[in-house]
Structures are given as structure tokens and as C-alpha cells.
Scaffold this active site. Structure first.
Site, short mmCIF file in Angstrom:
data_model
loop_
_atom_site.label_atom_id
_atom_site.label_comp_id
_atom_site.label_asym_id
_atom_site.label_seq_id
_atom_site.Cartn_x
_atom_site.Cartn_y
_atom_site.Cartn_z
CB SER A 131 -26.43 -61.22 21.05
OG SER A 131 -25.79 -60.27 21.89
CE1 TYR A 144 -27.76 -57.61 17.09
CE2 TYR A 144 -27.34 -56.97 19.36
CZ TYR A 144 -27.09 -57.79 18.28
OH TYR A 144 -26.17 -58.81 18.40
#
Length: 250
Positions: A131, A144
Site C-alpha cells: 500500500s 496496518y
């Protein structure tokens, strides 16, 4: 040609399965939802095998590898992953550890086991889905973001090792920004900017991986954001990220 895709039941993983099947790849798909896997299997034009697994469970990555071991896999896509929103001290520890098992541990194990086989054959490709968060610090999504930082740094290191070894094996890193998937529902947040199409992100990632490219960031605005973040002090960048994340709260 055969590809393995984790997290294939929805979102980017599902669109990757559709695209690779259109390109002529036989597939091995895994995810937690057996019904969704079966439905996807029935719609694809190439040979598709499925194995229902929860990659947060300790043995699951090894079970997936054993299932694939003698099937001449050409491409591994480590797509499975999710996030948890909230202050670090408030997020349930068990939920967080399960997330880290999927985002880090399973990806690490599968990358290592398949990479050994690929290097022995001097052929094969790995696409790790990270990401744009992997280049940043993420208050309110701290674990995360940290897990995606791990994926980024691990993949970059492996790439350099392969380059030094003059290996024909390639490893790639897909780093999208917000994508219109089930991620936000599971994390309990909403988008703070318009999301990208999972189909576009999937095709961009697969095309780049098949060309052996290293860092794949589909959206221009995200590429610019990642580049610009290099020049912002860490404390200021964390403060900016906090304000952006706070707007995601449902």
C-alpha cells in the site's frame, strides 16, 4: 502458466484472478469464503483450483504451499491483507495479532517458500500487495501501516538480493492508495478521498509484475504523495497523517 492468489474472494484479488484467467493463466485461489471462491471458479475460462484457508491461522500458509508444491507455479500474488482502525492502545490485541499474521507472517512464509522453488528453477515472479501506507507512518491505523512498511522493505531487500545473484526471478511491489474494496468496511472507516477502481489497480499490478517492474503505484496523485513525503520531517508527516485518518472515522 499458473498463478496463486491469496485473498481472491473480493476486491483487488478477485479482479487479478479475472484478469490473469483472461491472459490464459490457470489459477490456484485461496480465501476464507468458500462460497465466493466457488462462484468465482465457475465464472473463469481457465482451470481454477480453490483452497479455503484463513491465513491468520499458523498452519495455513504451509497448507497453501503444500497444496501448490508440485503444480509448477509461475506467479505468486500475496494479496491477502486488512486493517484495523483506532488508537493503538484501544484496538483488541487478538484482532491485531490476527491481522499481523495475515499481513506479515503469511506473506513472509509464502514469499520465502515459493522464492526458494523459483530460484532453483531460475524462473518465476512474486507480486506482493502492499500500500502507499508502506512508505508512511499511520496514526489511528498504526499496525496496518507498520505491516505494510514491512512488506515494502522486505520486497525491496529481496529484489536487491535477486539482482546481485543475476537471477531471472522477479519480485514486485504493488502500492495503491485508497481502492474501492471491502477494506474500509472491515477496518471500520470511510474514504477520505475518491478511491481507485479495483479492476484498474489489479490490471496495473499484474501488467507491471509480468514485466518485472519493482514498485507499482497506480495513481499519479499517490505517486506524487509518496515522493513528496520523503521531504517532510517524520513528526510533521505523522501529524498530517493523523488529521487525514481522523476524517475516515465513520
Amino acid at each position: 502458466m499458473r498463478a496463486v492468489i491469496t485473498g481472491a474472494t473480493s476486491g483487488i484479488g478477485r479482479e487479478m484472478a479475472v484478469y490473469l484467467s483472461q491472459l490464459g493463466y490457470d489459477l490456484i485461489l485461496t480465501g476464507r469464503n468458500e462460497t465466493m471462491l466457488r462462484k468465482l471458479q465457475q465464472t473463469l475460462p481457465t482451470r481454477v483450483e480453490t483452497i479455503t484457508l484463513d491465513l491468520s491461522e499458523p498452519r495455513a500458509p504451509f497448507q497453501l504451499y503444500a497444496f501448490c508444491k508440485n503444480k509448477q507455479v509461475d506467479l505468486l500474488v500475496n494479496n491477502a491483507g486488512y486493517g484495523l482502525f483506532g488508537s493503538f492502545d484501544q484496538i483488541d490485541l487478538e484482532d491485531e495479532l490476527n491481522m499481523l499474521n495475515v499481513n506479515i507472517r503469511a506473506l513472509h512464509i509464502l514469499t520465502k517458500l515459493f522464492l526458494r522453488d523459483f530460484k532453483q528453477r531460475n524462473r518465476g515472479r512474486i507480486l506482493n500487495v502492499a500500500s502507499s501506507a508502506g512508505f508512511l507512518t499511520g496514526p489511528l491505523l498504526s499496525s496496518y501501516y507498520a505491516s505494510k512498511n514491512y512488506v515494502v522493505r522486505l520486497t525491496l531487500a529481496i529484489h536487491e538480493e535477486l539482482r546481485r545473484a543475476n537471477s531471472k526471478v522477479t519480485v514486485s511491489l504493488l502500492c495503491p492508495g485508497p481502492v474501492d474494496t471491502n477494506f474500509n468496511n472491515r477496518a471500520g472507516v470511510q474514504f477520505s478521498m475518491p478511491p481507485a477502481s479495483p479492476e484498474r489497480v489489479a490490471r496495473y499490478g499484474i501488467d507491471g509484475a509480468l514485466k518485472g517492474k519493482l514498485i507499482l503505484i497506480p495513481e499519479l496523485r499517490v505517486r506524487l504523495g509518496v515522493f513528496g513525503s520523503r521531504f517532510v520531517p517524520h513528526k510533521l508527516l505523522s501529524a498530517i497523517t493523523y488529521e487525514i485518518q481522523k476524517k475516515k472515522l465513520k
